[in-house]
Enzyme design. Structure first.
Site, PDB file in Angstrom:
ATOM      1  N   ASP A   1       1.027  -1.234  -0.416  1.00 16.02           N
ATOM      2  CA  ASP A   1      -0.514  -0.198  -0.099  1.00 16.02           C
ATOM      3  C   ASP A   1       0.874   1.444  -0.222  1.00 16.02           C
ATOM      4  O   ASP A   1       2.068   1.234   0.331  1.00 16.02           O
ATOM      5  CB  ASP A   1      -1.312   0.163   1.394  1.00 16.02           C
ATOM      6  N   ASP A   2       0.280   2.151  -0.877  1.00 22.15           N
ATOM      7  CA  ASP A   2       0.782   3.883  -0.015  1.00 22.15           C
ATOM      8  C   ASP A   2       1.443   3.927  -0.690  1.00 22.15           C
ATOM      9  O   ASP A   2       2.167   5.414  -1.403  1.00 22.15           O
ATOM     10  CB  ASP A   2       1.202   4.433   1.283  1.00 22.15           C
TER      11      ASP A   2
ATOM     12  N   HIS B   1      -6.290   3.035  -4.171  1.00 21.36           N
ATOM     13  CA  HIS B   1      -6.249   3.259  -2.269  1.00 21.36           C
ATOM     14  C   HIS B   1      -6.648   4.050  -1.741  1.00 21.36           C
ATOM     15  O   HIS B   1      -6.212   4.897  -0.463  1.00 21.36           O
ATOM     16  CB  HIS B   1      -4.765   2.780  -2.450  1.00 21.36           C
TER      17      HIS B   1
ATOM     18  N   HIS C   1      -5.182   9.137   0.375  1.00 26.47           N
ATOM     19  CA  HIS C   1      -5.332   8.627   2.338  1.00 26.47           C
ATOM     20  C   HIS C   1      -6.347   9.185   3.147  1.00 26.47           C
ATOM     21  O   HIS C   1      -6.084   9.026   4.318  1.00 26.47           O
ATOM     22  CB  HIS C   1      -3.810   8.108   2.361  1.00 26.47           C
TER      23      HIS C   1
ATOM     24  N   HIS D   1       3.216  -2.458   3.277  1.00 31.28           N
ATOM     25  CA  HIS D   1       3.696  -0.458   2.756  1.00 31.28           C
ATOM     26  C   HIS D   1       5.209  -0.718   1.768  1.00 31.28           C
ATOM     27  O   HIS D   1       6.080  -1.156   2.498  1.00 31.28           O
ATOM     28  CB  HIS D   1       3.241   0.081   3.475  1.00 31.28           C
TER      29      HIS D   1
END
Length: 446
Positions: free
Chosen positions: A256-257, A307, A311, A398
């Protein structure tokens, strides 16, 4: 001066020869003229080459002329004599009438469907093969008692129809070059596309669909039947050889991210070294900042999902803001790598019914949180995975942390030695995913 007898005789002989010569020439000319006249008469009296009506009757003897050119309606040939088919043909032709044109209908059975194709051809055509043009296609049941619509093919539930529209969106975007100005409106058009259209054809490999209104100048699309087969009603699904069920253990690595320069590069290098494929859930703002990394992830054969853009806690956003988070990220990833992401991971795993419906994609959660955001040691990170891993797991990591990149070789080695095979999210679910559905592991879908 008197000529001698010899000279007179020679002159007479010469005259005779000239007479014969010119007589032969005139006679030949006369014969040629006669032959030309006869040929012209034969050509005039010989039957002309067959025109469209005759060609259709010769090529398709089962077709019946049902409308005559003496009326306001054009000449049309079709079979069988059936009111359902007749009404469908008349409705379509009324929208395409052209002067001096003949229309004819051919039908071909395909599994439980009769595929009907309407052709147009000039009345003076002498070659149906080269001159005929497809006007429209429609499908009916084999007994011709019902004209099938696209909604008859797709399973009658909200999630299947949403998944079909999502597959259609992905196909159109990735098969064409969509500008940033077109992006949002095109996406909305496809996702609100009515399923009551009948102008389509279905065969063993493709669904060909003629769009009722031009979408970004796109009038016809052909989508691989393998992408949507699981969404079709059982009567219309193609027979697919099911993979042999094995006891192999599988796991999906997800990151992620990202992307982020440095750490994402390191992770990609490790994955390539071990020949492992993973799924990357990217933030739109990072995809905008590192477009070459987005493309590198794609070129290395990994899956890419969304995603959100920056965020946020999605459950606290309005529907308009939710839509912006999705669309901006979709557009950033598309512009970087020509991919339309169909997977979504909500930040913090936070979701509710409003979020599920606004996202309009499968929502991919996880059942193992590596907690790598705490930047633990390699041994601590590995211990967390060892305590929770089981076949079908989705492991959350991540790719913005270098500590995760440093620990990845140890993690992969452990999982390989434990007998695990690595798959992407799509592979974990055999490419059968539905919007408004939450996926926590292979065996936990809500």
């Amino acid at each position: 001066m008197h000529r001698s007898r010899r000279q007179v005789r020679r002159q007479r002989q010469q005259n005779n020869r000239n007479f014969k010569k010119w007589g032969f020439i005139f006679f030949s000319i006369f014969i040629v003229l006669v032959l030309l006249v006869i040929a012209a008469i034969k050509i005039e009296s010989s039957p002309s080459e067959p025109k469209a009506d005759q060609l259709i009757e010769q090529t398709y003897p089962n077709l019946k002329k049902t409308m005559t050119s003496t009326s306001d309606e054009p000449t049309t040939y079709f079979s069988p004599e059936n009111e359902v088919i007749k009404n469908a043909v008349a409705k379509i032709i009324s929208q395409h009438q052209e002067a001096d044109t003949v229309y004819y209908l051919t039908s071909k059975d395909n599994r439980n469907i009769s595929v009907n194709t309407i052709y147009s051809v000039s009345k003076n055509s002498q070659n149906l093969t080269t001159d005929s043009k497809i006007v429209a296609q429609f499908n009916s049941t084999k007994d011709n008692t019902k004209i099938l619509k696209l909604s008859d093919l797709i399973q009658d539930d909200e999630k299947s129809q949403a998944a079909f529209r999502l597959a259609l969106t992905k196909h159109i975007f990735e098969s064409n070059t969509i500008t940033s100005e077109q992006f949002i409106s095109l996406k909305d058009q496809i996702q609100s596309l009515p399923l009551n259209i009948s102008d389509f054809s279905l065969n063993q490999s493709q669904l060909e669909l003629r769009l009722p209104n031009n979408i970004a100048s796109i009038t016809t699309i052909s989508i691989d039947i393998g992408m949507i087969n699981y969404l079709l009603n059982p009567n219309y699904q193609i027979l697919v050889k099911q993979p042999v069920q094995t006891q192999k253990k599988v796991i999906a690595l997800t990151f992620d991210d990202g992307p982020r320069a440095g750490s994402t590069d390191s992770i990609l290098n490790t994955l390539n070294q071990f020949d492992v494929k993973a799924t990357f859930f990217m933030l739109g703002q990072n995809a905008q900042h590192y477009p070459s990394l987005v493309n590198k992830v794609k070129e290395n054969g990994h899956a890419i999902g969304s995603h959100s853009f920056n965020h946020p806690m999605l459950t606290k956003l309005t529907t308009d803001d939710l839509n912006k988070q999705v669309s901006q990220t979709d557009q950033a990833i598309y512009e970087a790598a020509h991919i339309y992401p169909t997977l979504f991971r909500p930040p913090y795993g936070a979701r509710n019914q409003t979020v599920d419906q606004a996202i309009f994609k499968p929502l991919i959660e996880w059942n193992i949180d590596s907690e790598d955001w705490k930047k633990p040691s390699v041994s601590t990170l590995l211990k967390t995975i060892q305590q929770n891993v089981r076949s079908g797991s989705i492991l959350l990591m991540h790719d913005i942390h270098q500590t995760t990149a440093d620990a990845l070789p140890t993690i992969i080695n452990y999982l390989k030695n434990a007998g695990y095979e690595f798959v992407t999210i799509d592979q974990l679910y055999q490419h059968k995913l539905y919007p408004m559905t939450n996926y926590y592991s292979q065996h936990d879908t809500r």
